[in-house]
Design a protein around this motif. Sequence first.
Motif, mmCIF file in Angstrom:
data_model
loop_
_atom_site.group_PDB
_atom_site.id
_atom_site.type_symbol
_atom_site.label_atom_id
_atom_site.label_comp_id
_atom_site.label_asym_id
_atom_site.label_seq_id
_atom_site.Cartn_x
_atom_site.Cartn_y
_atom_site.Cartn_z
ATOM 1 N N ALA A 74 17.102 93.870 46.609
ATOM 2 C CA ALA A 74 15.983 93.998 47.729
ATOM 3 C C ALA A 74 15.189 92.679 47.686
ATOM 4 O O ALA A 74 15.431 91.834 46.875
ATOM 5 N N ILE A 75 14.617 92.621 48.865
ATOM 6 C CA ILE A 75 13.580 91.375 48.957
ATOM 7 C C ILE A 75 12.439 91.854 49.138
ATOM 8 O O ILE A 75 11.999 92.895 49.762
ATOM 9 N N PHE A 76 11.409 91.295 48.376
ATOM 10 C CA PHE A 76 10.042 91.800 48.176
ATOM 11 C C PHE A 76 9.019 90.751 49.206
ATOM 12 O O PHE A 76 9.324 89.424 48.658
ATOM 13 N N GLU A 77 8.472 91.278 50.089
ATOM 14 C CA GLU A 77 7.715 90.607 50.904
ATOM 15 C C GLU A 77 6.682 91.480 51.622
ATOM 16 O O GLU A 77 6.890 92.689 51.704
ATOM 17 N N TRP A 78 5.289 90.789 51.794
ATOM 18 C CA TRP A 78 4.487 91.691 52.389
ATOM 19 C C TRP A 78 4.873 91.910 54.127
ATOM 20 O O TRP A 78 5.762 90.945 54.611
ATOM 21 N N ILE A 79 4.493 92.986 54.585
ATOM 22 C CA ILE A 79 4.867 93.310 55.810
ATOM 23 C C ILE A 79 4.683 92.169 56.906
ATOM 24 O O ILE A 79 5.310 91.988 57.739
ATOM 25 N N GLU A 80 3.575 91.558 57.066
ATOM 26 C CA GLU A 80 3.173 90.557 57.943
ATOM 27 C C GLU A 80 3.921 89.277 57.660
ATOM 28 O O GLU A 80 4.349 88.539 58.785
ATOM 29 N N ALA A 81 4.796 89.134 56.503
ATOM 30 C CA ALA A 81 5.720 87.921 56.374
ATOM 31 C C ALA A 81 7.093 88.429 56.318
ATOM 32 O O ALA A 81 8.031 87.335 56.302
ATOM 33 N N MET A 82 7.450 89.590 56.346
ATOM 34 C CA MET A 82 8.967 90.155 56.155
ATOM 35 C C MET A 82 9.528 89.856 57.355
ATOM 36 O O MET A 82 9.032 90.254 58.595
ATOM 37 N N ARG A 83 10.846 89.188 57.480
ATOM 38 C CA ARG A 83 11.411 89.117 58.427
ATOM 39 C C ARG A 83 12.277 90.356 58.575
ATOM 40 O O ARG A 83 12.499 91.047 57.766
ATOM 41 N N TYR A 84 12.711 90.723 60.062
ATOM 42 C CA TYR A 84 13.583 91.743 60.213
ATOM 43 C C TYR A 84 14.866 91.575 59.345
ATOM 44 O O TYR A 84 15.285 92.531 58.924
ATOM 45 N N ALA A 85 15.376 90.480 59.399
ATOM 46 C CA ALA A 85 16.675 90.335 58.755
ATOM 47 C C ALA A 85 16.426 90.558 57.122
ATOM 48 O O ALA A 85 17.423 91.202 56.608
ATOM 49 N N ASP A 86 15.402 90.367 56.611
ATOM 50 C CA ASP A 86 15.102 90.673 55.098
ATOM 51 C C ASP A 86 14.888 92.208 55.086
ATOM 52 O O ASP A 86 15.552 92.612 53.898
ATOM 53 N N TRP A 87 14.267 93.010 55.947
ATOM 54 C CA TRP A 87 14.176 94.177 55.804
ATOM 55 C C TRP A 87 15.455 94.879 55.886
ATOM 56 O O TRP A 87 15.760 95.721 55.208
ATOM 57 N N ARG A 88 16.355 94.452 56.756
ATOM 58 C CA ARG A 88 17.772 95.010 56.909
ATOM 59 C C ARG A 88 18.479 94.684 55.773
ATOM 60 O O ARG A 88 19.446 95.612 55.490
ATOM 61 N N THR A 89 18.405 93.658 55.023
ATOM 62 C CA THR A 89 19.315 93.157 54.041
ATOM 63 C C THR A 89 18.828 94.057 52.958
ATOM 64 O O THR A 89 19.572 94.644 51.966
#
Length: 233
Positions: A74-89
Amino acid sequence: MAERLNGKVAVVTGAANGIGQGCARLFAAEGAQVIGVDRAECDLLDEAAVEALFARIGAEHGRIDILLNAAAFAIFEWIEAMRYADWRTTLSGELDIVFLATRAAWPWLKASGRGSVINFASANARHALEGSPALAHCAGKGGVLAMTRQLAMEGAPHGIRANSIAPGFIRTAATDRHLAADPAFAAKVLGKNMIQRLGEPEDIGWCAVWLASDEARYVTGADIAVDAGATAW
């Protein structure tokens, strides 16, 4: 109660380290024939490779009785900084990785007539992870929890049980890095725990042994918290 898994063939993903490794070792100690799978052996997000891997395992061993899906990332990031690619990953690393292995193992689990699928949810499937940018991780683990319940329903007519374990904080190579980087982190974890120690992979492994064994033959669709009581108060 040695050899509680005697005669069973178990496939463990994520077996090279952490919780997966701890479960694989206990499965073997309890008599299972264990096939450990990790990134070095197979890209568990490559559909064709996963299908080929499980076909080979099933053909070589004649059966698959247990599938433990410990592999995840998983990639941990706040919603404002999370890229869609990281969400999908992250969703691929939490959900697709479980789906592909389970689908590939399913015909062999059906043929076993006593198959057991063990997935890993988390307290974060039910609760926010306080102070952590874990949006995608929480979504993924919530999906694992829901997926496991559905698998229990689909598997029941074929003798397949599906359950999940929700670990608390467990010491692994990855979490030890957090402990080293933040001396206050262990105290924060213990502040939530009823049992005042940090978990080890074997603490999860013993629960997995039980779920994989015939002792749990009446247990399916369950999510078991192994978290020192952290979510009980």
